[in-house]
Design a protein around this motif. Structure first.
Motif, PDB file in Angstrom:
ATOM      1  N   MET A 192     -23.420  30.103 -16.313  1.00 54.94           N
ATOM      2  CA  MET A 192     -22.661  31.035 -17.144  1.00 54.94           C
ATOM      3  C   MET A 192     -21.177  30.665 -17.240  1.00 54.94           C
ATOM      4  O   MET A 192     -20.371  31.445 -17.715  1.00 54.94           O
ATOM      5  N   LYS A 193     -20.847  29.455 -16.775  1.00 60.16           N
ATOM      6  CA  LYS A 193     -19.501  28.943 -17.015  1.00 60.16           C
ATOM      7  C   LYS A 193     -19.561  27.664 -17.846  1.00 60.16           C
ATOM      8  O   LYS A 193     -18.541  27.009 -18.061  1.00 60.16           O
ATOM      9  N   TRP A 199     -24.861  25.096 -23.699  1.00 65.14           N
ATOM     10  CA  TRP A 199     -25.814  26.210 -23.768  1.00 65.14           C
ATOM     11  C   TRP A 199     -26.681  26.101 -25.022  1.00 65.14           C
ATOM     12  O   TRP A 199     -27.906  26.286 -24.975  1.00 65.14           O
ATOM     13  N   ARG A 283     -20.613  35.794 -22.992  1.00 69.09           N
ATOM     14  CA  ARG A 283     -21.987  36.142 -22.600  1.00 69.09           C
ATOM     15  C   ARG A 283     -22.803  36.585 -23.800  1.00 69.09           C
ATOM     16  O   ARG A 283     -23.978  36.228 -23.941  1.00 69.09           O
ATOM     17  N   VAL A 286     -24.068  33.595 -25.612  1.00 71.71           N
ATOM     18  CA  VAL A 286     -25.204  32.939 -24.958  1.00 71.71           C
ATOM     19  C   VAL A 286     -26.483  33.737 -25.227  1.00 71.71           C
ATOM     20  O   VAL A 286     -27.517  33.179 -25.643  1.00 71.71           O
ATOM     21  N   TYR A 287     -26.400  35.064 -25.017  1.00 62.80           N
ATOM     22  CA  TYR A 287     -27.594  35.887 -25.220  1.00 62.80           C
ATOM     23  C   TYR A 287     -28.015  35.875 -26.691  1.00 62.80           C
ATOM     24  O   TYR A 287     -29.213  35.937 -26.998  1.00 62.80           O
ATOM     25  N   ALA A 535     -15.143  31.914 -19.670  1.00 71.45           N
ATOM     26  CA  ALA A 535     -15.880  32.222 -18.450  1.00 71.45           C
ATOM     27  C   ALA A 535     -15.016  32.966 -17.436  1.00 71.45           C
ATOM     28  O   ALA A 535     -15.528  33.720 -16.629  1.00 71.45           O
TER      29      ALA A 535
END
Lengths: 538, 61
Positions: A192-193, A199, A283, A286-287, A535
């Motif tokens: 998550m960084k 990603w 985030r 990413v999701y 991040a």
């Protein structure tokens, strides 16, 4: 650039001959360069097919070629652009950037990397050789629907074998990317960084793994129907041609996202750099990519609304398709919000990124229109569809690839390129691409079918405008060739290690040009190096 | 990246090499697992076509 924590000597550079370096390379940068050069070459091959198509459509009537050859050109244009340009270009960028962004010395499986690339040229030699075969090249469109594809000449065997090779190449490349990202990250580069580009490629790789084998399965059944007496798709013998469409589009729709998710990653790298702000909602981004990837498996039948599906299925696929607009909207919102109140500057990569956001949104909106089942019956098989997917793939995917090239080229080559010529390239491209594709929406609304070499005189004016835009856009890309060649071989302007003032990420800690092996030992990373991803901002 | 003279013990060359080997072995395992998934999808598409074909199959005359 930090001092490495420990010196390990087994990654030392050694002198290589030209043949060793470019034909036997296992180095991620060299293979990345090969991928990018290959896709650059194929861009002009596929582009020349497009020029011929637009020349034939310049005015009504048959001008330059026989109708069957026109169909060969449309099929091969699609295959070359998808499998020869967009996908290899993204894999090339992944090869170059992923090890540098996660602090690895190279890809996890370098020899597999070499094999992945070298399958490509042979696959395309096979594919393009079909033009010179009796019966001509495959002419059933890039979708290769039976029974039409079964009625072509012997060249279908070459088409299918080349698809198999391309599938193997893509799957091996994706295995390598997944293995690299999951196993080779430097300490401190948590998932998550990680950069958004990494990603986007991690998720894209899983899409490739899931759907390229399905395409291989579909064309294998076509091969058996054509040469070995099976009847998978032969309705006369109890087979089902519609089943091919289901199997094909189970591959085909995730394939669309294979060609656009890495673009999302690239734009998420460029926009924060030139807005001088962390990416808004890391985030959520990413999701959103993961959500788009998941939903892409549930929407394939929106390509088949007119085939005669049960009403319940049409309603399901309509709503599932419209649902994809939600995570996609999250991404557009977050890019715009990243720019909001940022200290914006409009260097060349930023221009391409903004061009991407606008043009991809146009293509996305027309996609939502086509998700509506009743409306799709009007749009299906018209130039509206052609305009839609070209806005997504040219204004979207290709613009992001060009933007990425302008963003990272100084890091790759160690030199800066011409700001004037690169910006001229952008403005000429962004105007001409709209002259090319916007009128095709009018033509589609008016009912002009796709894949025809001749048309009603009622469509003449907008076709002429579209063709002029096509020639203009094609010629403009020669500026790109000039800018890249000048930058790599002739530019005297040295690039610093952190090429762009606010660029963050491990790749910018390496000198420009980047050394042969990126990080011979894992770097010691702290979060301030990864601020570009946002991040540390949550 | 922080500098190495931060008071942390530095890994030896042997430890770094062993860590690299561990990563390599782990990467190979990952690769085989993913390859298995890809092969499963290929076989599944053929089985799907086969089963749909069987239910409708008309023997050739």
């Amino acid at each position: 650039m930090s001092t490495p924590a420990v010196e390990v000597g087994h990654y030392q550079e050694h002198h290589q001959s030209f043949f060793e370096r470019w034909f036997m390379s296992t180095n991620h940068k060299d293979i990345g360069t090969l991928y990018l050069c290959f896709s650059f070459l194929m861009l002009f091959v596929g582009g020349s097919f497009a020029m011929l198509i637009r020349a034939e459509l310049f005015e009504p009537g048959m001008q330059l070629m026989q109708p069957y050859f026109f169909n060969e050109l449309t099929a091969m244009h699609g295959l070359v652009m998808i499998f020869g340009v967009i996908m290899p270009a993204f894999v090339g960028l992944a090869n170059w950037m992923i090890p540098m962004q996660i602090g690895a010395p190279d890809m996890a499986l370098p020899r597999l990397n070499n094999l992945s690339f070298w399958l490509l040229p042979f696959a395309f030699i096979l594919l393009l050789s079909t033009f010179f075969m009796p019966g001509g090249a495959p002419a059933a469109g890039w979708t290769m629907y039976p029974p039409l594809v079964l009625q072509g000449g012997e060249s279908i065997a070459f088409l299918i074998f080349s698809i198999h090779l391309l599938g193997i190449s893509s799957v091996l490349g994706s295995i390598n990317i997944i293995a690299t990202i999951l196993n080779m990250r430097a300490p401190g580069v948590d998932l998550m960084k990680m950069s958004m580009f990494c990603w986007s490629w991690l998720i894209t790789s899983f899409l490739v793994i899931a759907v390229m084998p399905v395409l291989s399965g579909a064309v294998t059944m076509v091969l058996f129907d054509r040469f070995f007496g099976t009847n998978f798709f032969n309705a006369a013998a109890g087979g089902d041609p519609v089943m091919y469409q289901h199997v094909f589009w189970f591959f085909g729709h995730p394939e669309v996202y294979i060609m656009i998710l890495p673009a999302f990653g690239i734009i998420s790298e460029i926009v924060p750099t030139f807005a001088r702000k962390p990416l808004f909602g890391y985030r959520a981004m990413v999701y959103a990519i993961a959500c788009i990837a998941f939903l892409s498996f549930l929407v394939w039948s929106h390509h088949m609304f007119t085939v005669g599906l049960p009403l319940g299925a049409e309603v399901f696929f309509m709503y599932a398709t419209m649902l994809i607009a939600v995570p996609t909207g999250v991404k557009i919102f977050n890019w715009v919000t990243t720019m909001w109140k940022g200290s914006l500057s409009f260097e060349t990569p930023m221009l391409w990124a903004i061009g991407f956001i606008v043009l991809f949104s146009i293509g996305g909106f027309s996609g939502v229109m086509m998700a509506l089942v009743p409306a799709d019956f009007q749009y299906y098989g018209t130039y509206f569809i052609v305009a839609h997917f070209h806005y997504v793939l040219v204004g979207g995917a290709l613009f992001s690839i060009i933007g990425a090239t302008y963003y990272w080229l100084p890091k790759w080559s160690g030199h800066m390129y011409s700001g004037f010529w690169s910006k001229l390239h952008f403005w000429s491209s962004v105007i001409s691409v709209n002259v090319l594709f916007f009128p095709q929406q009018f033509l589609g609304f008016a009912g002009m079918p796709r894949r025809i070499p001749d048309y009603n005189v009622a469509f003449a004016n907008w076709n002429m405008v579209s063709s002029i835009g096509g020639f203009w856009f094609g010629a403009t890309q020669l500026i790109f060739v000039g800018v890249v060649i000048h930058c790599v071989f002739f530019s005297r302007a040295k690039a610093s290690s952190r090429v762009w003032e606010h660029a963050y990420g491990l790749e910018w800690t390496l000198p420009s040009p980047a050394p042969h092996h990126s990080f011979t030992v894992p770097p010691v990373v702290d979060d301030s190096q990864l601020v570009q991803t946002g991040a540390t901002a949550h | 990246m922080s500098q190495p003279d931060d008071g942390q013990p530095k890994p030896s060359v042997d430890e770094a090499l062993r860590a690299a080997e561990r990563r390599k072995a782990s990467a190979r395992r990952t690769a085989w697992i993913i390859a298995g998934i890809a092969i499963a999808f290929f076989v599944a598409s053929l089985v799907h076509g086969h089963l749909v074909g069987i239910s409708n199959w008309v023997p050739p005359h």
